[in-house]
Design a protein around this motif. Structure first.
Motif, PDB file in Angstrom:
ATOM      1  N   SER A 197       0.834  -1.205   0.000  1.00  0.00           N
ATOM      2  CA  SER A 197       0.000   0.000   0.000  1.00  0.00           C
ATOM      3  C   SER A 197       0.867   1.253   0.000  1.00  0.00           C
ATOM      4  O   SER A 197       0.579   2.230  -0.722  1.00  0.00           O
ATOM      5  N   GLU A 198       1.943   1.235   0.780  1.00  0.00           N
ATOM      6  CA  GLU A 198       2.870   2.374   0.797  1.00  0.00           C
ATOM      7  C   GLU A 198       3.534   2.551  -0.568  1.00  0.00           C
ATOM      8  O   GLU A 198       3.723   3.681  -1.044  1.00  0.00           O
ATOM      9  N   ILE A 199       3.888   1.449  -1.204  1.00  0.00           N
ATOM     10  CA  ILE A 199       4.507   1.526  -2.532  1.00  0.00           C
ATOM     11  C   ILE A 199       3.525   2.115  -3.536  1.00  0.00           C
ATOM     12  O   ILE A 199       3.882   2.969  -4.358  1.00  0.00           O
ATOM     13  N   ASN A 200       2.276   1.656  -3.482  1.00  0.00           N
ATOM     14  CA  ASN A 200       1.270   2.166  -4.418  1.00  0.00           C
ATOM     15  C   ASN A 200       1.096   3.675  -4.258  1.00  0.00           C
ATOM     16  O   ASN A 200       1.005   4.408  -5.251  1.00  0.00           O
ATOM     17  N   ASP A 201       1.060   4.151  -3.029  1.00  0.00           N
ATOM     18  CA  ASP A 201       0.914   5.588  -2.790  1.00  0.00           C
ATOM     19  C   ASP A 201       2.149   6.373  -3.234  1.00  0.00           C
ATOM     20  O   ASP A 201       2.053   7.562  -3.548  1.00  0.00           O
ATOM     21  N   PHE A 202       3.290   5.711  -3.264  1.00  0.00           N
ATOM     22  CA  PHE A 202       4.568   6.347  -3.614  1.00  0.00           C
ATOM     23  C   PHE A 202       4.719   6.552  -5.120  1.00  0.00           C
ATOM     24  O   PHE A 202       5.419   7.468  -5.570  1.00  0.00           O
ATOM     25  N   LEU A 203       4.060   5.734  -5.933  1.00  0.00           N
ATOM     26  CA  LEU A 203       4.230   5.791  -7.384  1.00  0.00           C
ATOM     27  C   LEU A 203       3.702   7.103  -7.950  1.00  0.00           C
ATOM     28  O   LEU A 203       2.660   7.612  -7.541  1.00  0.00           O
ATOM     29  N   THR A 204       4.414   7.620  -8.944  1.00  0.00           N
ATOM     30  CA  THR A 204       3.977   8.807  -9.669  1.00  0.00           C
ATOM     31  C   THR A 204       3.348   8.387 -10.992  1.00  0.00           C
ATOM     32  O   THR A 204       3.285   7.200 -11.330  1.00  0.00           O
ATOM     33  N   LEU A 239      28.027  -2.376  -2.773  1.00  0.00           N
ATOM     34  CA  LEU A 239      28.239  -2.301  -4.222  1.00  0.00           C
ATOM     35  C   LEU A 239      28.165  -0.873  -4.758  1.00  0.00           C
ATOM     36  O   LEU A 239      28.224  -0.664  -5.972  1.00  0.00           O
ATOM     37  N   GLY A 240      28.042   0.099  -3.868  1.00  0.00           N
ATOM     38  CA  GLY A 240      28.062   1.498  -4.303  1.00  0.00           C
ATOM     39  C   GLY A 240      26.699   2.117  -4.467  1.00  0.00           C
ATOM     40  O   GLY A 240      26.585   3.242  -4.981  1.00  0.00           O
ATOM     41  N   GLY A 241      25.642   1.430  -4.022  1.00  0.00           N
ATOM     42  CA  GLY A 241      24.295   1.978  -4.112  1.00  0.00           C
ATOM     43  C   GLY A 241      23.828   2.545  -2.789  1.00  0.00           C
ATOM     44  O   GLY A 241      24.605   2.741  -1.851  1.00  0.00           O
ATOM     45  N   TYR A 242      22.528   2.812  -2.719  1.00  0.00           N
ATOM     46  CA  TYR A 242      21.915   3.345  -1.502  1.00  0.00           C
ATOM     47  C   TYR A 242      21.142   2.230  -0.813  1.00  0.00           C
ATOM     48  O   TYR A 242      20.432   1.463  -1.478  1.00  0.00           O
ATOM     49  N   GLY A 243      21.243   2.129   0.509  1.00  0.00           N
ATOM     50  CA  GLY A 243      20.531   1.093   1.243  1.00  0.00           C
ATOM     51  C   GLY A 243      20.026   1.574   2.579  1.00  0.00           C
ATOM     52  O   GLY A 243      20.676   2.391   3.242  1.00  0.00           O
ATOM     53  N   GLU A 244      18.845   1.064   2.956  1.00  0.00           N
ATOM     54  CA  GLU A 244      18.248   1.347   4.258  1.00  0.00           C
ATOM     55  C   GLU A 244      17.509   0.118   4.740  1.00  0.00           C
ATOM     56  O   GLU A 244      16.966  -0.648   3.940  1.00  0.00           O
ATOM     57  N   GLU A 245      17.442  -0.034   6.048  1.00  0.00           N
ATOM     58  CA  GLU A 245      16.662  -1.101   6.670  1.00  0.00           C
ATOM     59  C   GLU A 245      15.407  -0.497   7.295  1.00  0.00           C
ATOM     60  O   GLU A 245      15.465   0.573   7.903  1.00  0.00           O
ATOM     61  N   VAL A 246      14.259  -1.188   7.165  1.00  0.00           N
ATOM     62  CA  VAL A 246      13.006  -0.704   7.745  1.00  0.00           C
ATOM     63  C   VAL A 246      12.345  -1.829   8.532  1.00  0.00           C
ATOM     64  O   VAL A 246      12.124  -2.918   8.000  1.00  0.00           O
ATOM     65  N   ARG A 247      12.015  -1.532   9.791  1.00  0.00           N
ATOM     66  CA  ARG A 247      11.280  -2.480  10.635  1.00  0.00           C
ATOM     67  C   ARG A 247       9.947  -1.906  11.119  1.00  0.00           C
ATOM     68  O   ARG A 247       9.051  -2.640  11.509  1.00  0.00           O
ATOM     69  N   ASP A 248       9.835  -0.590  11.104  1.00  0.00           N
ATOM     70  CA  ASP A 248       8.613   0.094  11.541  1.00  0.00           C
ATOM     71  C   ASP A 248       7.865   0.576  10.300  1.00  0.00           C
ATOM     72  O   ASP A 248       8.446   1.257   9.442  1.00  0.00           O
ATOM     73  N   PRO A 249       6.565   0.238  10.176  1.00  0.00           N
ATOM     74  CA  PRO A 249       5.824   0.646   8.970  1.00  0.00           C
ATOM     75  C   PRO A 249       5.800   2.157   8.746  1.00  0.00           C
ATOM     76  O   PRO A 249       5.723   2.614   7.605  1.00  0.00           O
ATOM     77  N   ALA A 250       5.912   2.929   9.828  1.00  0.00           N
ATOM     78  CA  ALA A 250       5.923   4.390   9.678  1.00  0.00           C
ATOM     79  C   ALA A 250       7.167   4.885   8.952  1.00  0.00           C
ATOM     80  O   ALA A 250       7.189   6.011   8.432  1.00  0.00           O
ATOM     81  N   ASP A 251       8.188   4.038   8.897  1.00  0.00           N
ATOM     82  CA  ASP A 251       9.445   4.445   8.260  1.00  0.00           C
ATOM     83  C   ASP A 251       9.513   4.086   6.779  1.00  0.00           C
ATOM     84  O   ASP A 251      10.496   4.428   6.108  1.00  0.00           O
ATOM     85  N   ILE A 252       8.502   3.394   6.263  1.00  0.00           N
ATOM     86  CA  ILE A 252       8.569   2.939   4.869  1.00  0.00           C
ATOM     87  C   ILE A 252       8.616   4.118   3.905  1.00  0.00           C
ATOM     88  O   ILE A 252       9.531   4.225   3.071  1.00  0.00           O
ATOM     89  N   ARG A 253       7.650   5.007   3.995  1.00  0.00           N
ATOM     90  CA  ARG A 253       7.582   6.121   3.034  1.00  0.00           C
ATOM     91  C   ARG A 253       8.799   7.034   3.117  1.00  0.00           C
ATOM     92  O   ARG A 253       9.386   7.383   2.065  1.00  0.00           O
ATOM     93  N   PRO A 254       9.248   7.429   4.313  1.00  0.00           N
ATOM     94  CA  PRO A 254      10.471   8.255   4.354  1.00  0.00           C
ATOM     95  C   PRO A 254      11.670   7.564   3.718  1.00  0.00           C
ATOM     96  O   PRO A 254      12.484   8.214   3.040  1.00  0.00           O
ATOM     97  N   ALA A 255      11.791   6.244   3.916  1.00  0.00           N
ATOM     98  CA  ALA A 255      12.923   5.521   3.323  1.00  0.00           C
ATOM     99  C   ALA A 255      12.813   5.514   1.799  1.00  0.00           C
ATOM    100  O   ALA A 255      13.832   5.677   1.094  1.00  0.00           O
ATOM    101  N   LEU A 256      11.603   5.340   1.282  1.00  0.00           N
ATOM    102  CA  LEU A 256      11.403   5.379  -0.171  1.00  0.00           C
ATOM    103  C   LEU A 256      11.770   6.758  -0.727  1.00  0.00           C
ATOM    104  O   LEU A 256      12.387   6.862  -1.799  1.00  0.00           O
ATOM    105  N   GLU A 257      11.389   7.790  -0.029  1.00  0.00           N
ATOM    106  CA  GLU A 257      11.709   9.151  -0.481  1.00  0.00           C
ATOM    107  C   GLU A 257      13.213   9.381  -0.509  1.00  0.00           C
ATOM    108  O   GLU A 257      13.753   9.982  -1.443  1.00  0.00           O
ATOM    109  N   ARG A 258      13.904   8.890   0.519  1.00  0.00           N
ATOM    110  CA  ARG A 258      15.362   9.064   0.541  1.00  0.00           C
ATOM    111  C   ARG A 258      16.033   8.271  -0.575  1.00  0.00           C
ATOM    112  O   ARG A 258      17.030   8.725  -1.165  1.00  0.00           O
ATOM    113  N   ALA A 259      15.498   7.093  -0.878  1.00  0.00           N
ATOM    114  CA  ALA A 259      16.044   6.321  -1.996  1.00  0.00           C
ATOM    115  C   ALA A 259      15.851   7.067  -3.304  1.00  0.00           C
ATOM    116  O   ALA A 259      16.756   7.112  -4.151  1.00  0.00           O
TER     117      ALA A 259
END
Length: 564
Positions: free
Chosen positions: A382-389, A515-535
Motif C-alpha cells: 500500500s505504501e509503494i502504491n501511494d509512492f508511485l507517480t 556495491l556502491g548503491g543506496y541502502g536502508e533497513e526498515v522495521r517500523d511501517p511508519a518508516d517505509i515512506r520516508p525511506a522510499l523518499e530518501r532512496a
C-alpha cells in the motif's frame, strides 16, 4: 586467380560487423551481453555502428534484459552470449520471453565449423536445445549470410504472437572477412511485412452487436493490449460502450486508477455474473483457471494474436484472431450510433461492481494500514502504491510478496507494469530494471523483490551502479520462499513446513551499500515512506530492506490449486 579467392582490392567486412549492421537496420540500439572469445567481433561491430554494449555478470540477466527492452520499447531486444554454458545460462530468459510473447533475439557463439564434431571448447547442440522455446532457431552457415539470417530471425519474431528467436554463429563464420559485395545485407524496412490484421469483418460486426445488447458485459485487457500498443482503441471502446474493464499482466495501467471504467477487485463477481465476457490478449491458462472461472452461461469472446490460443482449454462463442488494436477500433466503429452502444443501461451493473470493490477494500483496510511489526505485506505494498507517480514504472519480482502487490499496486499509465509473465520466473527484477532505465532514463523505476527472487540475479545490482542506472528497489524480506512454504504447511503440516524453503536473514541494504548503491533497513511501517523518499532522492540504485511478517500469506498464494 582461383574463383573462391577474395579480391583483395575490394572492401572486406567481418561476420561480427555484419551482425551489427543487421541489428542497426532493425533499430536495435543496445545489446546485453557477457563476454566470451566466440563473440567479441560482434562488440567491435557494435562500437562502429553506435550500438551500446551493456555487459552483465550472468547470461540469464542478459536474456531477461533483452526481454524487458522489448516490453518497454516495443522494439525487439537483443542479447549476445558465448557458446556452451553462456548459451545454456540464457535459456531461462529465452523461455520466459517465449511464454510472455516478447520479441527478442539471442545470439550465441559456437565452435568453428572446421572443428565440427571434434569436441571444440564449449561445443553443444544449441539449436536443438533452443528450438522448443523459440519461434526460430538456426545456425549461420557462412559469413556472407550473417546479416541475412539475423534479419530472418527478427522476421520470425513477429509471426503471429511475438516471441524470441535464436541464432548460433560459429567462430570462424563470425571472425571471417568477406567482400562487401558478396554479403547479403537486407535493407532496413525492406525485409519485414506488417503483421497487423484486423480480424474477420463478420466476426467484428457480431462482437459489436453482442456488446451493444449486453446487459452485464465485462472486458479483460491482457498483455497483448500493451504488446500491440492498443491502449487508445481499448480505452475508446470501453468508454464508448460503458464497459467495466479489468486488466492483467502488461495490460495493467491501460486505464488509470480512479477511472469510472477501471475495475480490479470485483473480477470474480463480474466473471460469475456477466452475460458477455470479452477476453483480449490473455490465454485461458492457470491465471484464468483454464477458463473455468468464467460463467458457463456467459457468451465468451476471445481476441488474440495467435489462432492457437483461441478456444484452448475452454470453448468460446466467438473467436477473433488479429491485432487487438485494429479489432477493438473496428468494433467501436461498428457499434457507433447503435442504441447509444447500450451504454446507459449498464449504469446499475457498474454500480453493482463498484459496491463489490468497495466491500473488498473495506475488508482489507485494517491490513493496508496496519502498524504491526513485523510489517504486514499489505501495508508495504500500500505504501509503494501511494509512492508511485504518473511516470513510475513498476516491476514485480517474487512470489508471495508480488502476489500481494498484484491486488494493491496500480500503475497509473500504460506500459508501467512489468512482471515475469506466465512462466513465473524469479530473478527478472534487476534485468528488467536495467532495460527499463536504459531505454527510458527520464522515467522513475520502482521494483519490489522477494528476498528469494532478488538473490537469483542480485549481483547485477553492481551493473546498475556501474552504468549509473538509478532506481528505487524494495526487498520484502521474510527470510523464506514463502509461497512454497505455505503449500508445504498446507500439505504436510507444521512439522515440515520449513523443509527446503527457509533462507538466512540477509541485510540487503548493506549489500546495496557495499556495491556502491543506496541502502536502508526498515522495521517500523511508519518508516517505509520516508525511506522510499530518501532512496528516490539519492540518485543511486537502491535497496530498502523491509522486514515483513513471514506468517502473512497473500490470498492468491492460499488459493493456488496445486496446494489443494
Amino acid at each position: 586467380m582461383p574463383k573462391d579467392t577474395p579480391d583483395t582490392s575490394e572492401q572486406l567486412i567481418s561476420g561480427g560487423h555484419l551482425v551489427a549492421k543487421a541489428l542497426k537496420n532493425e533499430g536495435v540500439d543496445v545489446i546485453y551481453t557477457l563476454c566470451g572469445g566466440h563473440i567479441i567481433d560482434i562488440y567491435d561491430g557494435c562500437v562502429d555502428e553506435g550500438i551500446d554494449v551493456i555487459d552483465v555478470r550472468h547470461e540469464q540477466v542478459a536474456a531477461h534484459a533483452a526481454d524487458g527492452h522489448a516490453r518497454i520499447t516495443g522494439k525487439p531486444g537483443c542479447a549476445v552470449v558465448t557458446a556452451g554454458p553462456g548459451t545454456t545460462d540464457a535459456v531461462t530468459g529465452v523461455a520466459n520471453a517465449f511464454r510472455a510473447e516478447s520479441p527478442m533475439l539471442l545470439i550465441g557463439g559456437q565452435g568453428a565449423h572446421s572443428q565440427h564434431k571434434m569436441g571444440s571448447l564449449q561445443d553443444l547442440p544449441h539449436v536443438d536445445m533452443m528450438a522448443p522455446i523459440t519461434k526460430f532457431a538456426a545456425t549461420v552457415p557462412v559469413t556472407e549470410r550473417v546479416a541475412d539470417l539475423v534479419s530472418m530471425a527478427f522476421r520470425e519474431c513477429y509471426h503471429g504472437a511475438p516471441g524470441p528467436s535464436f541464432l548460433e554463429i560459429p567462430r570462424d563464420v563470425l571472425d571471417a572477412r568477406v567482400p562487401v559485395s558478396r554479403a547479403r545485407v537486407p535493407k532496413a524496412g525492406g525485409y519485414r511485412a506488417s503483421t497487423r490484421t484486423a480480424g474477420d469483418p463478420a466476426a467484428v460486426e457480431r462482437l459489436a452487436d453482442l456488446l451493444v445488447h449486453a446487459e452485464k458485459p465485462a472486458v479483460l485487457l491482457g498483455s497483448q493490449v500493451w504488446t500491440a500498443r492498443a491502449t487508445e482503441p481499448a480505452i475508446e471502446l470501453v468508454r464508448q460502450l460503458n464497459l467495466p474493464a479489468y486488466m492483467n499482466g502488461a495490460g495493467r495501467g491501460t486505464l488509470p486508477p480512479g477511472d469510472p471504467n477501471h475495475f480490479q477487485l470485483s473480477r470474480r463477481h463480474a466473471f460469475s455474473n456477466a452475460d458477455v465476457i470479452v477476453i483480449v490478449g490473455t490465454p485461458f491458462d492457470f491465471r484464468m483457471g483454464y477458463g473455468k472461472r468464467l460463467s458457463p452461461d456467459a457468451t465468451v469472446v476471445q481476441i488474440d494474436l495467435d489462432y492457437r490460443t483461441v478456444g484452448k482449454n475452454r470453448d468460446v462463442d466467438l473467436g477473433i484472431v488479429g491485432d487487438p488494436g485494429l479489432i477493438l477500433a473496428a468494433v467501436g466503429e461498428a457499434a457507433t450510433g447503435r442504441l447509444n452502444g447500450g451504454a446507459s443501461r449498464r449504469k446499475e451493473w457498474l454500480e453493482e461492481l463498484r459496491a463489490v470493490e468497495a466491500k473488498a477494500i473495506e475488508k482489507r483496510l485494517p491490513q493496508l494500514r496496519s502498524d504491526a511489526s513485523p510489517i504486514h505485506p499489505y501495508r508495504l505494498v500500500s505504501e509503494i502504491n501511494d509512492f508511485l507517480t504518473e511516470d513510475s514504472i513498476y516491476i514485480g519480482d517474487g512470489g508471495d510478496i508480488v502476489t500481494f502487490s498484484g491486488q494493491v499496486v496500480q500503475p497509473k499509465s500504460p506500459g508501467h507494469w512489468m512482471d515475469p509473465g506466465p512462466l513465473g520466473t524469479l530473478g527478472v527484477g534487476i534485468p528488467f530494471v536495467m532495460a527499463a532505465k536504459h531505454a527510458r532514463p527520464e522515467a522513475e523505476v520502482v521494483a519490489l523483490f522477494g528476498d528469494g527472487a532478488f538473490s537469483l540475479t542480485g549481483w547485477d545490482f553492481e551493473t546498475l551502479v556501474r552504468f549509473d542506472l538509478p532506481f528505487v528497489g524494495i526487498v520484502g524480506n521474510n527470510s523464506s520462499m514463502n509461497q512454497i512454504r505455505y503449500g508445504q504447511k498446507a500439505k504436510y503440516g507444521d512439522a515440515r513446513e520449513r523443509v527446503g524453503n527457509t533462507l538466512g536473514d540477509v541485510p540487503f541494504d548493506q549489500f546495496a551499500r557495499m556495491l556502491g548503491g543506496y541502502g536502508e533497513e526498515v522495521r517500523d511501517p511508519a518508516d517505509i515512506r520516508p525511506a522510499l523518499e530518501r532512496a528516490r532522492e539519492s540518485g543511486k540504485p537502491s535497496l530498502i530492506n523491509v522486514w515483513v511478517d513471514p506468517d502473512a500469506y497473500a490470498p492468491g498464494t492460499m488459493n493456488q490449486t496445486m496446494y489443494k
